[in-house]
Design a protein around this motif. Structure first.
Motif, PDB file in Angstrom:
ATOM      1  N   ILE A 274       1.008  -1.263   0.071  1.00  0.00           N
ATOM      2  CA  ILE A 274       0.067   0.090   0.040  1.00  0.00           C
ATOM      3  C   ILE A 274       0.957   1.216   0.042  1.00  0.00           C
ATOM      4  O   ILE A 274       1.543   1.449   0.888  1.00  0.00           O
ATOM      5  CB  ILE A 274      -0.905   0.235   1.309  1.00  0.00           C
ATOM      6  N   ASP A 275       0.874   2.018  -1.013  1.00  0.00           N
ATOM      7  CA  ASP A 275       1.775   2.974  -1.210  1.00  0.00           C
ATOM      8  C   ASP A 275       1.713   4.247  -0.233  1.00  0.00           C
ATOM      9  O   ASP A 275       2.487   5.111   0.319  1.00  0.00           O
ATOM     10  CB  ASP A 275       1.515   3.637  -2.805  1.00  0.00           C
ATOM     11  N   ASN A 276       0.273   4.558   0.152  1.00  0.00           N
ATOM     12  CA  ASN A 276       0.103   5.632   1.147  1.00  0.00           C
ATOM     13  C   ASN A 276      -0.419   4.960   2.438  1.00  0.00           C
ATOM     14  O   ASN A 276      -1.200   5.864   3.012  1.00  0.00           O
ATOM     15  CB  ASN A 276      -0.930   6.414   0.322  1.00  0.00           C
ATOM     16  N   ALA A 277       0.347   3.894   2.832  1.00  0.00           N
ATOM     17  CA  ALA A 277      -0.159   3.445   4.177  1.00  0.00           C
ATOM     18  C   ALA A 277       0.045   4.153   5.120  1.00  0.00           C
ATOM     19  O   ALA A 277      -0.800   4.371   6.216  1.00  0.00           O
ATOM     20  CB  ALA A 277       0.530   2.039   4.294  1.00  0.00           C
ATOM     21  N   ALA A 278       1.112   5.231   5.118  1.00  0.00           N
ATOM     22  CA  ALA A 278       1.154   5.949   6.421  1.00  0.00           C
ATOM     23  C   ALA A 278       0.122   7.035   6.409  1.00  0.00           C
ATOM     24  O   ALA A 278      -0.097   7.257   7.503  1.00  0.00           O
ATOM     25  CB  ALA A 278       2.658   6.573   5.999  1.00  0.00           C
ATOM     26  N   ASN A 279      -0.199   7.715   5.265  1.00  0.00           N
ATOM     27  CA  ASN A 279      -1.087   8.577   5.417  1.00  0.00           C
ATOM     28  C   ASN A 279      -2.567   7.955   5.879  1.00  0.00           C
ATOM     29  O   ASN A 279      -3.344   8.627   6.481  1.00  0.00           O
ATOM     30  CB  ASN A 279      -1.517   9.491   4.111  1.00  0.00           C
ATOM     31  N   LEU A 280      -2.968   6.809   5.491  1.00  0.00           N
ATOM     32  CA  LEU A 280      -4.080   6.114   5.756  1.00  0.00           C
ATOM     33  C   LEU A 280      -4.221   5.886   7.112  1.00  0.00           C
ATOM     34  O   LEU A 280      -5.577   5.526   7.668  1.00  0.00           O
ATOM     35  CB  LEU A 280      -4.293   4.948   4.598  1.00  0.00           C
ATOM     36  N   ALA A 281      -3.085   5.787   7.815  1.00  0.00           N
ATOM     37  CA  ALA A 281      -3.094   5.394   9.142  1.00  0.00           C
ATOM     38  C   ALA A 281      -3.698   6.332  10.161  1.00  0.00           C
ATOM     39  O   ALA A 281      -4.062   6.218  11.165  1.00  0.00           O
ATOM     40  CB  ALA A 281      -1.696   5.333   9.768  1.00  0.00           C
ATOM     41  N   LYS A 282      -3.624   7.586   9.689  1.00  0.00           N
ATOM     42  CA  LYS A 282      -4.539   8.768  10.469  1.00  0.00           C
ATOM     43  C   LYS A 282      -5.975   8.622  10.017  1.00  0.00           C
ATOM     44  O   LYS A 282      -6.361   8.076   9.003  1.00  0.00           O
ATOM     45  CB  LYS A 282      -3.766  10.000   9.653  1.00  0.00           C
ATOM     46  N   ARG A 283      -6.610   9.620  10.645  1.00  0.00           N
ATOM     47  CA  ARG A 283      -8.203   9.553  10.631  1.00  0.00           C
ATOM     48  C   ARG A 283      -8.368  10.510   9.427  1.00  0.00           C
ATOM     49  O   ARG A 283      -7.672  11.483   9.183  1.00  0.00           O
ATOM     50  CB  ARG A 283      -8.890  10.135  11.819  1.00  0.00           C
ATOM     51  N   LYS A 288     -14.492  14.020   1.986  1.00  0.00           N
ATOM     52  CA  LYS A 288     -13.469  14.414   1.214  1.00  0.00           C
ATOM     53  C   LYS A 288     -12.819  13.157   0.412  1.00  0.00           C
ATOM     54  O   LYS A 288     -12.325  11.962   1.067  1.00  0.00           O
ATOM     55  CB  LYS A 288     -12.126  14.819   2.009  1.00  0.00           C
ATOM     56  N   PRO A 289     -12.772  13.026  -0.770  1.00  0.00           N
ATOM     57  CA  PRO A 289     -12.192  11.959  -1.642  1.00  0.00           C
ATOM     58  C   PRO A 289     -11.069  11.241  -1.065  1.00  0.00           C
ATOM     59  O   PRO A 289     -10.144  11.968  -0.777  1.00  0.00           O
ATOM     60  CB  PRO A 289     -12.135  12.425  -3.112  1.00  0.00           C
ATOM     61  N   LEU A 290     -11.006   9.746  -1.032  1.00  0.00           N
ATOM     62  CA  LEU A 290      -9.877   9.219  -0.518  1.00  0.00           C
ATOM     63  C   LEU A 290      -9.616   8.027  -1.375  1.00  0.00           C
ATOM     64  O   LEU A 290     -10.563   7.486  -1.898  1.00  0.00           O
ATOM     65  CB  LEU A 290     -10.494   8.704   1.014  1.00  0.00           C
ATOM     66  N   ALA A 291      -8.259   7.720  -1.656  1.00  0.00           N
ATOM     67  CA  ALA A 291      -7.653   6.706  -2.431  1.00  0.00           C
ATOM     68  C   ALA A 291      -6.977   5.806  -1.646  1.00  0.00           C
ATOM     69  O   ALA A 291      -6.026   6.167  -0.950  1.00  0.00           O
ATOM     70  CB  ALA A 291      -7.068   7.232  -3.790  1.00  0.00           C
ATOM     71  N   ILE A 292      -7.238   4.460  -1.795  1.00  0.00           N
ATOM     72  CA  ILE A 292      -5.992   3.325  -1.344  1.00  0.00           C
ATOM     73  C   ILE A 292      -5.493   3.078  -2.594  1.00  0.00           C
ATOM     74  O   ILE A 292      -6.199   2.652  -3.567  1.00  0.00           O
ATOM     75  CB  ILE A 292      -7.024   2.366  -0.648  1.00  0.00           C
ATOM     76  N   ARG A 293      -3.787   3.364  -2.495  1.00  0.00           N
ATOM     77  CA  ARG A 293      -3.352   2.542  -3.660  1.00  0.00           C
ATOM     78  C   ARG A 293      -2.525   1.622  -3.368  1.00  0.00           C
ATOM     79  O   ARG A 293      -1.532   1.598  -2.483  1.00  0.00           O
ATOM     80  CB  ARG A 293      -2.395   4.033  -4.001  1.00  0.00           C
ATOM     81  N   CYS A 294      -2.630   0.506  -4.491  1.00  0.00           N
ATOM     82  CA  CYS A 294      -1.944  -0.654  -4.116  1.00  0.00           C
ATOM     83  C   CYS A 294      -0.994  -0.775  -5.284  1.00  0.00           C
ATOM     84  O   CYS A 294      -1.254  -0.780  -6.382  1.00  0.00           O
ATOM     85  CB  CYS A 294      -2.843  -1.757  -3.977  1.00  0.00           C
ATOM     86  N   ASN A 295       0.254  -0.965  -4.767  1.00  0.00           N
ATOM     87  CA  ASN A 295       1.320  -1.224  -5.785  1.00  0.00           C
ATOM     88  C   ASN A 295       1.621  -2.671  -6.109  1.00  0.00           C
ATOM     89  O   ASN A 295       1.693  -3.306  -4.962  1.00  0.00           O
ATOM     90  CB  ASN A 295       2.623  -0.430  -5.284  1.00  0.00           C
ATOM     91  N   ALA A 296       1.592  -3.175  -7.217  1.00  0.00           N
ATOM     92  CA  ALA A 296       2.067  -4.647  -7.591  1.00  0.00           C
ATOM     93  C   ALA A 296       3.221  -4.731  -8.364  1.00  0.00           C
ATOM     94  O   ALA A 296       3.497  -4.497  -9.417  1.00  0.00           O
ATOM     95  CB  ALA A 296       0.870  -5.351  -8.333  1.00  0.00           C
ATOM     96  N   ASP A 297       4.188  -5.621  -7.810  1.00  0.00           N
ATOM     97  CA  ASP A 297       5.608  -5.680  -8.121  1.00  0.00           C
ATOM     98  C   ASP A 297       5.490  -7.053  -8.784  1.00  0.00           C
ATOM     99  O   ASP A 297       5.673  -8.283  -8.118  1.00  0.00           O
ATOM    100  CB  ASP A 297       6.597  -5.439  -7.087  1.00  0.00           C
ATOM    101  N   ILE A 298       5.138  -7.298 -10.022  1.00  0.00           N
ATOM    102  CA  ILE A 298       4.711  -8.692 -10.803  1.00  0.00           C
ATOM    103  C   ILE A 298       6.069  -9.138 -11.570  1.00  0.00           C
ATOM    104  O   ILE A 298       6.494  -8.437 -12.162  1.00  0.00           O
ATOM    105  CB  ILE A 298       3.678  -8.597 -11.507  1.00  0.00           C
TER     106      ILE A 298
END
Length: 375
Positions: A274-283, A288-298
């Motif tokens: 999860i690229d933005n895991a640190a930011n998502l750990a906050k409330r 406000k639009p919110l995105a969870i970004r998942c990076n895949a190293d295939i």
């Protein structure tokens, strides 16, 4: 007690074609084992030839056909019957009847001989077929009783057409372009040969293949080519060692060489973060639009469309099980800026929870979770 059914005259010649045993249903001895044991005994004493096959097996009867017609006199036939009477396993049966099926051939001035035999002074003698040189070029003839065999001479071997030839081994310069081919699951794999001109391959060469020492036809899993083959939609079971025997006949000469190719499956792997895991750990703020970004190293996995957002599945993890998410009025699943994204258009408090990014394709799977809180 053994009864014998023998209906030939004392001075006739007979041709034995089969022997069978009939047992009472009360017998505890297997008719197959009885007759096989008896006839093995007779074969060892050279009374009857090697047996061919079990042709009739029922609850009460078993019949064994002889490999070839046994032409013999009635006196020898009577010895055969007596030998059957003396076999211990037959005597163990409560009641058994032995048939010797035969055809009677009356004596005459001219003896009727079986194929492969000829009349010599009133007796049938084996014909030496090899005396007439029936075999082809580069073949040796071996005479046998009533028959003959042709085998390749020393230094010769059968070509792709089944004809014995003397090959100049190793004089055709054919090699695989790659001795080891690494293949991805689902890909088409091309095996190519080099070392001879394209015209030589197409006009003068024939190739037969084995896979892991077993005969193999490229058409069964893909496509045969004049200078190699193709495996379609490569899978783990296609991995192995392929050996091609190349036969080239050109300008009156025959050449043969072999080529070996090892095809291995590249093991696929994927790592999700999860690229933005640190930011998502906050409330997160509601509305406000919110995105969870998942990076895949295939690695070593072929995707039909690397840019498709459907390469990743998104779930909401609940106590009642994972809920598969899809595009709706409130969420959007996209691929943008090099990552797979789960976008909440107008997040509310009820959107709080744990979300899972999952990859599951071609036997390779991975997942990662992230928890968000919206107030």
């Amino acid at each position: 007690m053994i009864n014998v059914d023998l209906t030939v005259s004392a001075r006739s010649w007979v041709q034995i074609t089969s022997v069978s045993v009939l047992l009472d249903t009360s017998s505890t001895v297997s008719p197959v084992s009885i007759l096989m044991s008896a006839l093995r005994n007779l074969v060892e004493m050279e009374i009857v030839p090697i047996l061919l096959d079990l042709t009739v097996v029922t609850a009460r009867r078993v019949t064994i056909w002889l490999r070839e017609l046994v032409r013999t006199s009635t006196s020898v036939l009577i010895v055969l019957v007596q030998k059957l009477r003396d076999v211990p396993t037959l005597r163990e049966a409560l009641s058994a009847t032995v048939w010797i099926r035969s055809s009677e051939v009356k004596k005459s001035k001219e003896c009727v001989c079986a194929d492969g035999f000829e009349n010599q002074d009133g007796a049938c003698a084996d014909i030496d077929e090899c005396a007439d040189s029936p075999c082809g070029e580069n073949e040796d003839c071996t005479n046998s009783v009533g028959n003959y065999q042709c085998e390749c001479s020393e230094g010769a071997e059968k070509g792709e057409d089944g004809v014995c030839k003397v090959f100049s081994v190793g004089e055709c310069d054919v090699k695989a372009k790659k001795a080891v081919v690494k293949a991805l699951k689902g890909n088409n794999v091309n095996i190519k040969l080099k070392g001879e001109a394209k015209k030589t391959f197409k006009k003068y060469a024939t190739i037969s293949w084995t896979k892991n020492n077993e005969p193999w036809d490229p058409k069964s899993d893909g496509k045969a080519k004049f200078d190699g083959f193709q495996i379609r939609k490569f899978d783990a079971e296609d991995a192995g060692v392929y050996v091609g025997s190349i036969y080239i006949e050109k300008d009156g000469e025959s050449f043969k060489c072999e080529v070996e190719v090892k095809v291995v499956l590249l093991e696929g792997s994927v790592k999700l973060t999860i690229d933005n895991a640190a930011n998502l750990a906050k409330r997160q703020k509601a509305g406000k639009p919110l995105a969870i970004r998942c990076n895949a190293d295939i690695d070593n996995v072929k995707l039909e469309d690397p840019k498709s957002p459907d390469n990743i599945n998104w779930y909401k993890v609940t106590d009642d099980g994972d809920v598969l998410l899809d595009n709706s009025d409130t969420i959007s699943i996209e691929r943008a800026k090099g990552s797979y994204q789960l976008i909440f258009k107008n997040p509310v408090k009820d959107d709080s929870g744990t979300y899972r990014c999952e990859f599951d394709q071609q036997g390779v799977d991975a997942s990662t979770d992230v928890t968000i809180e919206i107030k």
